[in-house]
Write an enzyme that holds these catalytic residues in place. Sequence first.
Site, PDB file in Angstrom:
ATOM      1  N   GLY A  18       0.731  -1.370   0.058  1.00 53.88           N
ATOM      2  CA  GLY A  18      -0.053  -0.501  -0.060  1.00 53.88           C
ATOM      3  C   GLY A  18       0.581   1.190   0.526  1.00 53.88           C
ATOM      4  N   TYR A 153     -14.169   0.903  10.377  1.00 58.62           N
ATOM      5  CA  TYR A 153     -12.865   1.218  10.237  1.00 58.62           C
ATOM      6  C   TYR A 153     -12.346   1.829  12.161  1.00 58.62           C
ATOM      7  CZ  TYR A 153      -8.780   3.407   8.920  1.00 58.62           C
ATOM      8  OH  TYR A 153      -6.979   3.733   8.848  1.00 58.62           O
ATOM      9  N   LYS A 157     -10.375  -0.320  14.900  1.00 62.81           N
ATOM     10  CA  LYS A 157      -9.094  -0.123  14.016  1.00 62.81           C
ATOM     11  C   LYS A 157      -9.030   0.007  16.378  1.00 62.81           C
ATOM     12  CE  LYS A 157      -6.924   0.899  11.193  1.00 62.81           C
ATOM     13  NZ  LYS A 157      -5.864   0.317  10.973  1.00 62.81           N
TER      14      LYS A 157
HETATM   15  P1  NAD Z   1      -3.470   1.613   1.850  1.00 58.46           P
HETATM   16  O1  NAD Z   1      -4.743   0.980   1.686  1.00 58.46           O
HETATM   17  O2  NAD Z   1      -2.542   1.876   0.100  1.00 58.46           O
HETATM   18  O3  NAD Z   1      -2.478   0.397   2.009  1.00 58.46           O
HETATM   19  C1  NAD Z   1      -3.845  -0.931   3.038  1.00 58.46           C
HETATM   20  C2  NAD Z   1      -2.955  -1.696   2.328  1.00 58.46           C
HETATM   21  O4  NAD Z   1      -3.515  -3.384   3.176  1.00 58.46           O
HETATM   22  C3  NAD Z   1      -2.658  -2.518   0.719  1.00 58.46           C
HETATM   23  O5  NAD Z   1      -1.960  -2.486  -0.035  1.00 58.46           O
HETATM   24  C4  NAD Z   1      -3.917  -3.716   1.352  1.00 58.46           C
HETATM   25  O6  NAD Z   1      -4.244  -4.193  -0.119  1.00 58.46           O
HETATM   26  C5  NAD Z   1      -3.629  -4.482   2.208  1.00 58.46           C
HETATM   27  N1  NAD Z   1      -4.704  -5.150   3.461  1.00 58.46           N
HETATM   28  C6  NAD Z   1      -5.906  -4.795   2.904  1.00 58.46           C
HETATM   29  N2  NAD Z   1      -6.244  -5.421   3.718  1.00 58.46           N
HETATM   30  C7  NAD Z   1      -5.794  -6.567   4.052  1.00 58.46           C
HETATM   31  C8  NAD Z   1      -5.896  -7.875   4.271  1.00 58.46           C
HETATM   32  N3  NAD Z   1      -7.408  -8.321   4.980  1.00 58.46           N
HETATM   33  N4  NAD Z   1      -4.698  -8.476   3.920  1.00 58.46           N
HETATM   34  C9  NAD Z   1      -3.842  -8.314   3.854  1.00 58.46           C
HETATM   35  N5  NAD Z   1      -3.882  -7.354   3.543  1.00 58.46           N
HETATM   36  C10 NAD Z   1      -4.819  -5.885   3.583  1.00 58.46           C
HETATM   37  O7  NAD Z   1      -3.261   2.383   3.161  1.00 58.46           O
HETATM   38  P2  NAD Z   1      -2.431   3.436   3.732  1.00 58.46           P
HETATM   39  O8  NAD Z   1      -2.490   4.492   3.854  1.00 58.46           O
HETATM   40  O9  NAD Z   1      -0.989   2.977   3.535  1.00 58.46           O
HETATM   41  O10 NAD Z   1      -2.612   2.568   5.114  1.00 58.46           O
HETATM   42  C11 NAD Z   1      -2.256   1.817   5.952  1.00 58.46           C
HETATM   43  C12 NAD Z   1      -2.369   1.528   7.458  1.00 58.46           C
HETATM   44  O11 NAD Z   1      -2.103   2.982   8.011  1.00 58.46           O
HETATM   45  C13 NAD Z   1      -4.099   1.168   7.420  1.00 58.46           C
HETATM   46  O12 NAD Z   1      -3.740   0.678   8.787  1.00 58.46           O
HETATM   47  C14 NAD Z   1      -4.364   2.492   7.943  1.00 58.46           C
HETATM   48  O13 NAD Z   1      -5.649   2.347   8.372  1.00 58.46           O
HETATM   49  C15 NAD Z   1      -2.715   3.075   8.845  1.00 58.46           C
HETATM   50  N6  NAD Z   1      -3.246   5.083   8.366  1.00 58.46           N
HETATM   51  C16 NAD Z   1      -3.270   5.595   7.242  1.00 58.46           C
HETATM   52  C17 NAD Z   1      -3.287   6.475   7.938  1.00 58.46           C
HETATM   53  C18 NAD Z   1      -3.742   7.844   5.997  1.00 58.46           C
HETATM   54  O14 NAD Z   1      -3.586   8.461   6.050  1.00 58.46           O
HETATM   55  N7  NAD Z   1      -2.714   6.336   5.260  1.00 58.46           N
HETATM   56  C19 NAD Z   1      -3.788   7.808   8.405  1.00 58.46           C
HETATM   57  C20 NAD Z   1      -4.368   6.941   9.490  1.00 58.46           C
HETATM   58  C21 NAD Z   1      -4.164   5.128   9.943  1.00 58.46           C
END
Ligand code: NAD
Length: 337
Positions: A18, A153, A157
Amino acid sequence: MSNAHGAKECILVAGGAGFIGASLCRRLLRQGHAVICLDSFLTGDSRNIAPLRDNPRFTLIRHDVIEPIPTDIFPTQIYNLACPASPPHYQADPIHTLRSCVDGAYNLLELARRTGARILQASTSEVYGDPSVNPQPEAYRGNVNMVGPRSCYDEGKRCAETLFSDYGKRKQVTVKIARIFNTYGPFMSRNDGRLVSNLVLQALTGRKLTIYGDGSQTRSLCYVDDLIEGLVRLMASEDGLSSPVNLGNPDENTVLDIAKAVRRLTSSRSVFEFLPLPIDDPLQRCPDITLARRFLRWNPSVDMDTGLRRTVEYFRRTQPGLEPSGIVPAGYKASWG
Ligand code: NAD
């Protein structure tokens, strides 16, 4: 797998394909570690990790974390990022999202218990819901709707944090919980409906810039490199630091101001289009990062203009033709990657 090719540590990044995960994989490989990227590709993109596939210290496992984790891997550290992060994606299948949060946390915590690995949970500022306290310190318990469109979500979390906390107390697993605030930068998916990617793409294609509500709601944007530094520091922190730690940039701006910055940095002439505020959309979002400053000596260093310029450059570079005006902002010099 744990000591392949002279690697320092063997680090599992669940969700490594991701936006944040791919940057983390790159950073850990640069530090000399072996990296196992475990991802279902629900929202991940194989292009994010394509350049890493030739590295002998990089392994890719396609797997959904709601299923038990393969037993033939022996990481020394685990980062759990496996969850869709943008509302259209996590709301598409809310039950799977909730299971990714809860069953995924459980399966990875069990792996940590079996292998003795330290484990970090990518939690979120969304555990604070629509907050009545601003900025939000870790002690604030939040204002979350349990049965709304965002609940799969937010509550997922929150429950994952509880599981992490209890594995720390009852199963002697070294746990870390990062409450991540809005993060942006290169490798964001351009079509996932998040604030920055939406605005940049709309500006570069000459479309109207969407503002939900009147744009007075606030967001605090953290550049991805700053976040990665915070995650790595938290993972390396003393074992006793097991309570949640906010990671975000406390520079709070209204959504309207962020949109104006995007318009200025892209030299766009797009007008704003005001749409109704989505249900349960938080009106204010700003991290109190006193704990991260004190215990991790971490402070975000990339200001919003610099980060947005780098993001705009990434979108332009990876999708030729995204250039309505042909004007590169004066004084701009690409400096990412
Ligand atoms: P993203 O959607 O780009 O990446 C998430 C990754 O997890 C993807 O590659 C997806 O294919 C994989 N994934 C999802 N569900 C899955 C599952 N059940 N099994 C295996 N792989 C799975 O999101 P991101 O922005 O890179 O966020 C990464 C993490 O950080 C997440 O957990 C998100 O909740 C957390 N987060 C992100 C932000 C932000 O602003 N980007 C803010 C708060 C928290």
